[in-house]
Design an enzyme around this catalytic site. Sequence first.
Site, PDB file in Angstrom:
ATOM      1  N   CYS A 333       4.813 136.967  -7.655  1.00 18.50           N
ATOM      2  CA  CYS A 333       4.261 136.467  -6.715  1.00 18.50           C
ATOM      3  C   CYS A 333       2.726 136.730  -6.668  1.00 18.50           C
ATOM      4  O   CYS A 333       2.050 135.953  -7.265  1.00 18.50           O
ATOM      5  CB  CYS A 333       4.965 137.290  -5.461  1.00 18.50           C
ATOM      6  SG  CYS A 333       4.495 136.160  -3.842  1.00 18.50           S
ATOM      7  N   HIS A 417      10.747 137.100  -5.741  1.00 20.51           N
ATOM      8  CA  HIS A 417      11.236 138.551  -5.582  1.00 20.51           C
ATOM      9  C   HIS A 417      12.662 138.807  -6.024  1.00 20.51           C
ATOM     10  O   HIS A 417      13.369 138.042  -5.419  1.00 20.51           O
ATOM     11  CB  HIS A 417      10.742 138.870  -4.308  1.00 20.51           C
ATOM     12  CG  HIS A 417       9.353 138.952  -3.921  1.00 20.51           C
ATOM     13  ND1 HIS A 417       8.622 139.833  -4.428  1.00 20.51           N
ATOM     14  CD2 HIS A 417       8.573 138.289  -2.958  1.00 20.51           C
ATOM     15  CE1 HIS A 417       7.199 139.526  -4.217  1.00 20.51           C
ATOM     16  NE2 HIS A 417       7.248 138.432  -3.233  1.00 20.51           N
TER      17      HIS A 417
END
Length: 495
Positions: A333, A417
Amino acid sequence: MKGALLVAGTTSDAGKSVVTAGICRWLARQGVRVAPFKAQNMSLNSFVTADGAEIGRAQAMQAQAAGLEPVADMNPILLKPGSDRRSQVVLMGRPVADVDALEYGAFRDRLRRAALESLDRLRAAYDVVICEGAGSPAEINLRAGDIANMGLARAADLPVVVVGDIDRGGVFAAFYGTVALLDEADQAHIAGFVVNKFRGAVELLRPGLDTIEQLTGRAVYGVLPWLDGLWLDVEDSLALDSRQVQAREPYGRQTLRVAVVRLPRISNFTDLDALACEPGVVVRFVTSPAELDDADLVVLPGSRATVDDLAWLRERGLADALAARKGPLLGICGGFQMLSHEIADEVESKAGVVPGLGLLPAAVAFRPDKTLARPEGSWRGHEVKAYEIHHGVVTVSGGEPFLDGCREGDVFGTTWHGALENDAFRRAFLREVAVLAGRDFTADPGTCFADLREERLDALGDLVERHLDTGALLRLIEKGTGPVPTLPPAGRLGA
C-alpha cells in the site's frame, strides 16, 4: 440473557482489546449471541467489511471472536491520525472530514448520535454487547466531549470494568486514581477491576487486591496471567515495542530474517502477523539503515502519510540504503506508493508532485475518494483474498504482474492488505524470497494462519473462563453496577 458491559483501561494498550475479545469468545462458547462495539477508535490499523466499510482492525478481530462477520456498527467512528494535529474522521465506514482537535468539536454531536444509534442497533440484534473504551476514562481534559468511555457509559447506562496492565507497574495506583478522578455520576458506573499481564503467583497479589477492594468498595474480577504470543490485530503502535521477534520458534531451520521499516505513521502493520507466525521467520521493526544489513527481506508497510513518511526515509538515510540494497524488498500500500517513480498528492499531504524511490515502474495519483474494497486474485496459481484502503491510485507501466501491483527484479509492490494471510500464497512468496536471498529456507506446509488466529482467540476465551469471576461478570452484564461507594474527588484527597 440480555445486557451490555464496557471494558475500559487505565491506559492505552492496557489490554482492553484482548479482554473484550476474550469475553466475546467465552460468551459465544456459552451459546450467547454476543457482539463487540467500540464507539470511537483512534487507530491506523483498519479493516474493510464485506459491504465496503472501514472499521478498526481490533473490532474485526473481536467480531471473529464472537463468530460474526464484522459490520460498521461495531466501530461507527474511526479516527486515523495523519499528523500530530490532524486526523481523518471515518463515520460508519466512510471518510467524512480531515480535522484538527479544535475542528473536531463541530462534529461531536453528530458523532455521538451515530455511536448511540449503532449501539442501539447492536443491542436490539444481539443478547449481549461487549463495548471497548478508548485510552483511559480518567482523561479529564477530554471528558466534556467523551463519547467512548464514561460519556458512553452514562448515555447507555453501562456497567464498567477497568483493566490495568500490571507489567507496567503502578496498577493499584492507576485503579484508585482512575476512580478518584471521576465525578460521582461517572463513579457510579465503575463496577470493578481486572488485573492484566501478571507474571508470578497470584497469592503475592492478594494483599493489594484486598486493599484496593476496601479502598474503592469495588470488586477485582480476576487476575489474567501473562501469555506470550497473543498478537491479535492490535490497534496501537505502542504494541510494536513488545513484538520485535517472531511468535514461534525456528525449530532448527535456517532462519529467514525480515526487517519491517517502522514508519512514523505506519498503518496496518498487522499485515506482518502472518509472517511472524511462520516457523523459522524472524520479524523485526527497524528505523535505521544499519538494521537492514542482515535482512533477507525488507518490508515497507502501509502509511497514513505516504509523502511525509517518504521524506522521513530520506532524512534517516533509509531511502539511499533501500536504493543500494541487493535483495528482496516488498512494498505494501503506502510502501508500494513510495517505491514508485512519482507521487502526485493534492489530497493527503497536498505536496503536489514529489519523486518516489524509483524502484518500481509505477506512478501514483492521490484522489479524494478512498478506495475500500475486498479484492480477490492469484499469483502463480495461488488464490489470494485481501482488502484495500487507500487514496493513492497506482498506475503500473511495466514489470512482472504481482497481485494488483508489479515486480521488478527483487522488488515487489501491491496495494493489497492481508495478502500474506493466504497460506499457499505466503509460502510461495517466501520460497521466492529465500531463493533471491540465497537462504536454505522452506516454509512449514502445516502453518495455517486462520487456525492460529482461532487458537489465539480460544486462548483468550480460556483466560477469561479460568481466571475471571465469570459468575460475577454475568450478573454485572445482566443487572448493571448496583450501588457503589463514592470516592472523594481528586481535589479533596487528603482533605
